[in-house]
Design an enzyme around this catalytic site. Structure first.
Site, mmCIF file in Angstrom:
data_model
loop_
_atom_site.group_PDB
_atom_site.id
_atom_site.type_symbol
_atom_site.label_atom_id
_atom_site.label_comp_id
_atom_site.label_asym_id
_atom_site.label_seq_id
_atom_site.Cartn_x
_atom_site.Cartn_y
_atom_site.Cartn_z
ATOM 1 N N ARG A 1 2.767 -5.541 5.033
ATOM 2 C CA ARG A 1 2.463 -5.244 6.445
ATOM 3 C C ARG A 1 0.965 -5.211 6.708
ATOM 4 O O ARG A 1 0.517 -5.486 7.820
ATOM 5 C CB ARG A 1 3.167 -3.953 6.869
ATOM 6 C CG ARG A 1 4.638 -4.224 7.150
ATOM 7 C CD ARG A 1 5.466 -2.973 7.113
ATOM 8 N NE ARG A 1 5.863 -2.634 5.767
ATOM 9 C CZ ARG A 1 6.128 -1.413 5.343
ATOM 10 N NH1 ARG A 1 6.026 -0.402 6.158
ATOM 11 N NH2 ARG A 1 6.487 -1.203 4.087
ATOM 12 N N GLU B 1 5.111 6.612 -2.867
ATOM 13 C CA GLU B 1 5.902 7.753 -2.366
ATOM 14 C C GLU B 1 7.306 7.645 -2.973
ATOM 15 O O GLU B 1 7.942 8.644 -3.273
ATOM 16 C CB GLU B 1 5.964 7.696 -0.838
ATOM 17 C CG GLU B 1 6.561 8.920 -0.198
ATOM 18 C CD GLU B 1 6.776 8.754 1.303
ATOM 19 O OE1 GLU B 1 6.594 7.645 1.819
ATOM 20 O OE2 GLU B 1 7.174 9.740 1.945
HETATM 21 P P1 AMP Z 1 1.386 5.233 -0.671
HETATM 22 O O1 AMP Z 1 0.839 4.455 -1.840
HETATM 23 O O2 AMP Z 1 2.282 6.339 -1.093
HETATM 24 O O3 AMP Z 1 0.252 5.692 0.249
HETATM 25 O O4 AMP Z 1 2.326 4.252 0.151
HETATM 26 C C1 AMP Z 1 1.800 3.380 1.094
HETATM 27 C C2 AMP Z 1 2.536 2.082 1.127
HETATM 28 O O5 AMP Z 1 3.950 2.248 1.119
HETATM 29 C C3 AMP Z 1 2.191 1.337 2.387
HETATM 30 O O6 AMP Z 1 2.023 -0.042 2.085
HETATM 31 C C4 AMP Z 1 3.365 1.570 3.304
HETATM 32 O O7 AMP Z 1 3.678 0.407 4.025
HETATM 33 C C5 AMP Z 1 4.519 1.970 2.376
HETATM 34 N N1 AMP Z 1 5.182 3.215 2.809
HETATM 35 C C6 AMP Z 1 5.173 4.399 2.135
HETATM 36 N N2 AMP Z 1 5.880 5.336 2.771
HETATM 37 C C7 AMP Z 1 6.343 4.759 3.900
HETATM 38 C C8 AMP Z 1 7.135 5.233 5.009
HETATM 39 N N3 AMP Z 1 7.572 6.480 5.043
HETATM 40 N N4 AMP Z 1 7.393 4.350 6.018
HETATM 41 C C9 AMP Z 1 6.939 3.081 5.963
HETATM 42 N N5 AMP Z 1 6.198 2.577 4.943
HETATM 43 C C10 AMP Z 1 5.910 3.401 3.925
#
Ligand code: AMP
Length: 184
Positions: A67, A104
Site C-alpha cells: 500500500r 503486528e
Molecule cells: P508494523 O510493522 O507493525 O508497524 O505494521 C505495519 C504494516 O502492516 C503496514 O505496512 C500496514 O499496512 C500493515 N498493517 C499492520 N496492522 C494493520 C492494520 N491493523 N490494518 C491495516 N494494515 C495493517
C-alpha cells in the site's frame, strides 16, 4: 509546513473502512481501498502531502509494499522526484539488501535494490519514506535501516494512519523524523 485541519482529518478518516478480525481474530484492519476509490479523499490526501513536503529537498520517495507503493508513487509524481519500492523478500530482481522484522501479526523480511538511490552527483540523497499505516513500527524501522544501508538519508517517514497504542511511531522517531496524519 502545511497541516491538516480537524475537518479534513475527519473526512479522510471517514473514507477509510475498518474490517474486524482480518486477517486474523483480534485485528481491526484499516482498509484504505475506500480512500483510494473516493476521488475527493485521494486528491485531498495527495494535495496535502505535496504541499507538506514540497519545501523539503526530497530526492526520492520510497514506499513499502504494497500500500506504500500507491501513496508513495503518486506523491513522488506530484513532487517531481523518483520512486523506490521496498519489497517483500524475493521480489526484486537485481542485487538487494534485506532486513528481518516482527509485524503486528507474524514476521516478515523486506528488501531494497542496493543501487536504488544512485544519482549523478556525489551528495547523499534525501529520501522520504511512505507507508499507509504504522502499527508496531517494525516494518518502518527496517525500511529506514535499508534506506541508510543503501547510502541515502531518510529525511522523514510518513504514515497516513498511526495506531498510537502500539507505540510504533515512537520507535521510528528514534531513527528518523516522523509525520503521522491520522492518530488513532
Ligand atoms: P508494523 O510493522 O507493525 O508497524 O505494521 C505495519 C504494516 O502492516 C503496514 O505496512 C500496514 O499496512 C500493515 N498493517 C499492520 N496492522 C494493520 C492494520 N491493523 N490494518 C491495516 N494494515 C495493517
Amino acid at each position: 509546513m502545511q497541516m491538516l485541519n480537524q475537518e479534513q482529518k475527519k473526512f479522510l478518516l471517514d473514507s477509510i473502512r475498518t474490517i474486524p478480525d482480518y486477517p486474523q481474530q483480534g485485528i481491526l484492519f484499516y482498509d484504505i481501498t475506500t480512500l483510494l476509490n473516493n476521488k475527493k479523499a485521494f486528491e485531498m490526501l495527495i494535495n496535502h502531502l505535496k504541499s507538506h513536503y514540497e519545501t523539503l529537498q526530497i530526492d526520492f520517495v520510497a514506499g513499502i509494499e504494497s500500500r506504500g507503493f500507491i501513496f508513495g508513487a503518486t506523491l513522488a509524481y506530484a513532487l517531481g522526484v523518483g520512486f523506490v519500492p521496498i519489497r517483500k523478500k524475493g521480489k526484486l530482481p537485481a542485487t538487494t539488501i534485506s532486513e528481518k522484522y516482527a509485524l503486528e501479526y507474524g514476521f516478515s523480511e523486506i528488501e531494497i535494490h542496493l543501487d536504488a538511490f544512485k544519482t549523478s552527483n556525489q551528495s547523499v540523497p534525501n529520501v522520504l519514506l511512505v507507508d499507509d499505516l504504522i502499527a508496531t513500527g517494525g516494518t518502518a524501522v527496517a525500511a529506514v535501516n535499508l534506506i541508510k544501508q543503501a547510502g541515502a538519508k531518510c529525511v522523514e517517514s510518513c504514515f497516513i494512519l498511526n495506531l498510537e497504542s502500539l507505540k510504533g511511531a515512537q520507535k521510528v522517531r528514534e531513527v528518523a523524523p516522523t509525520y503521522t496524519l491520522l492518530d488513532l
